[in-house]
Design an enzyme around this catalytic site. Structure first.
Site: not given
Length: 405
Positions: A55, A15, A113, A209
Site C-alpha cells: 500500500k 475481494s 500495529g 473487518g
C-alpha cells in the site's frame, strides 16, 4: 476492461467474490513479488486494489495521489485514466463505515500495529476527534506501557495476528482495559478472531473487518466505474458472504448428526465433514477400536486436532462426535467460522450401535446429564430431530436468515 487485487499472499481473499457482486467486470487476484510491481502496474490492467504489503510501495509509481491518500500515506485503489496512473485510499471510507455500524461514541482508542492500515484508521479517528495511541509490535514488549492507556474505550487490531492460518492468536489481555465499549479486528478470516472471542466473553461489542473490506471495495468500484453506487449494497454483500460460514452439528451420540449433515450438504452444496470419520482415517481403525486399544484420552486428543484443522475452513457442514463439548477448548475452533446447532433427540430414540460409551439406557442417561449444559453453551440454536428432513429444513431456514456472530 479488467480489474483485480495486487498483493503478495492472496489465496483466501474475499475481494474477487465481493467485486463480482458489485459489478459485471473481470476481477482477479494478482500475487506479485516486490520486484514485479513496476511491470504489473504498467501492464494492460485497467485498475486494481492494493493490499499488504504494497500500500505504500506503489506510491512511487503513481502520477497522481488523491488528497486523502496523500494525507494517509497509503494507497489501496489505483485506476488508469487518460494515460495517467491515479491513486486513492478507499480504506478510509471502509473503516469509517465499520466504526459507525457499532453505534457508539468513543473518546480514546488503542490501535495495535503501525502499518498502512493503522495509518488509515488513525486518520479516521483523528477526523472524529477520537484520541488514540498506536502500539507497535516492533517495540518489545509492545504493551509495556498499556497501563497508561487503560481508560481506552475502543481497541482496534490492525495487525495480522490471529489471521488464517494462524488462528487463535491474540496480542493483548482485555482485562487490562476495563472501560472498553468495543473491540474491532480488521481481520475477517476467521470471522471471529481470538481477540473478538475475548470481547464476546466479556459482553463487549465487537466487529471483524468484513464491513470495512466490503465498504472499501464498493468505493473502489465506484472509482473504477466512474459512477456513484448504493451503499446499501454493503449489508447485502455481507449477508451473502456470511452464507459461506460453516454449519456445525453437535448433540448426543446417535442423535442423527451425520445423517442430517449429509443431507444438509446435498441441499446447500457445502462440503460435508464428519469428524469421527476423519479420526478413523488418521487412526486407521474404527472409533470403538480406538477406545478399546488407546483409551478415551487418545481419542479426545485426535478429536481436538481434527477440530482445530477443519474449524479454520469455511463453507462446510461439520458433524461432530457426541463428546466434543466435553472439552471447552473445542468451542472457539468450532465457532470461529460457524453457526452451531444442537441436534436434540429423545434419549430413547438414540442410535446406540457401534457407540462405545452408549452401551445401555442407563449409560445414555449418565452421558446426557454430564453433557446437556455443555450442548446448550456451545450452540447457537437447538434443533429437534423428529425427522431428518424436518431438521434439515429448520437448520437451512435459520442459517440463511441469521447474520449474528
Amino acid at each position: 476492461m479488467k480489474f483485480g487485487l495486487l498483493g503478495k499472499d492472496l489465496p483466501h481473499s474475499f475481494s474477487k467474490t465481493i467485486h463480482e457482486q458489485i459489478a459485471d467486470y473481470a476481477y482477479d487476484l494478482y500475487e506479485k513479488n516486490i520486484e514485479d510491481l513496476e511491470d504489473f502496474i504498467k501492464s494492460d490492467i485497467s485498475g486494481f486494489n492494493v493490499t499488504i504489503p504494497y500500500k505504500e510501495e506503489v506510491i512511487k509509481y503513481l502520477d497522481y495521489l488523491s488528497p486523502r491518500a496523500k494525507r494517509i500515506g497509503a494507497v489501496n485503489t489505483i485506476i488508469k485514466r487518460d494515460g495517467k496512473i491515479l491513486g486513492y485510499n478507499t480504506d478510509y471510507f471502509g473503516f469509517d463505515y465499520l466504526l459507525q455500524s457499532l453505534g457508539e461514541n468513543f473518546t480514546r482508542a488503542i490501535i495495535l500495529g503501525d502499518g498502512a492500515t493503522s495509518k488509515t484508521i488513525g486518520i479516521v479517528l483523528a477526523d472524529k476527534k477520537i484520541s488514540y495511541v498506536k502500539l507497535s509490535r516492533k517495540k518489545s514488549p509492545y504493551y509495556a506501557d498499556l497501563d497508561k492507556f487503560n481508560d481506552a474505550d475502543l481497541l482496534i487490531n490492525a495487525t495480522p495476528v490471529g489471521m488464517y492460518p494462524n488462528n487463535g492468536k491474540s496480542l493483548i489481555d482485555l482485562d487490562k482495559l476495563p472501560k472498553l465499549k468495543a473491540v474491532v479486528d480488521v481481520i475477517y478470516n476467521p470471522y471471529i478472531t481470538e481477540i473478538l472471542f475475548e470481547a464476546r466473553d466479556r459482553k463487549i461489542k465487537y466487529a471483524n473487518g468484513l464491513k470495512m473490506l466490503i465498504g472499501q471495495a464498493l468505493e473502489a468500484s465506484s472509482i473504477f466505474q466512474n459512477k456513484d453506487l448504493d451503499y446499501k449494497m454493503i449489508e447485502e454483500i455481507e449477508a451473502n458472504i456470511l452464507k459461506n460460514r460453516n454449519i456445525v452439528l453437535i448433540g448426543m451420540p446417535g442423535s442423527g448428526k451425520s445423517s442430517i449433515g449429509s443431507k444438509l450438504s446435498e441441499k446447500t452444496g457445502k462440503n460435508f465433514v464428519d469428524t469421527d470419520a476423519e479420526i478413523e482415517k488418521i487412526a486407521n481403525m474404527p472409533i470403538s477400536e480406538i477406545f478399546e486399544k488407546c483409551g478415551e484420552e487418545k481419542f479426545r486428543d485426535l478429536e481436538k486436532s481434527i477440530i482445530n484443522k477443519v474449524g479454520k475452513e469455511t463453507n462446510q457442514i461439520i458433524a461432530t462426535g457426541g463428546g466434543v463439548v466435553k472439552d471447552p477448548a473445542n468451542f472457539r475452533p468450532l465457532k470461529q467460522n460457524s453457526l452451531i446447532y444442537f441436534i436434540k433427540r429423545n434419549l430413547s430414540d438414540l442410535d446406540r450401535e457401534g457407540r462405545p460409551l452408549s452401551t445401555n439406557y442407563r449409560a445414555i442417561e449418565g452421558i446426557w446429564q454430564e453433557r446437556k449444559d455443555f450442548y446448550q453453551l456451545f450452540s447457537d440454536k437447538k434443533i429437534p430431530n423428529i425427522s431428518i428432513d424436518q431438521s434439515v429444513e429448520l437448520i437451512i431456514g435459520d442459517f440463511y436468515e441469521n447474520t449474528f456472530n
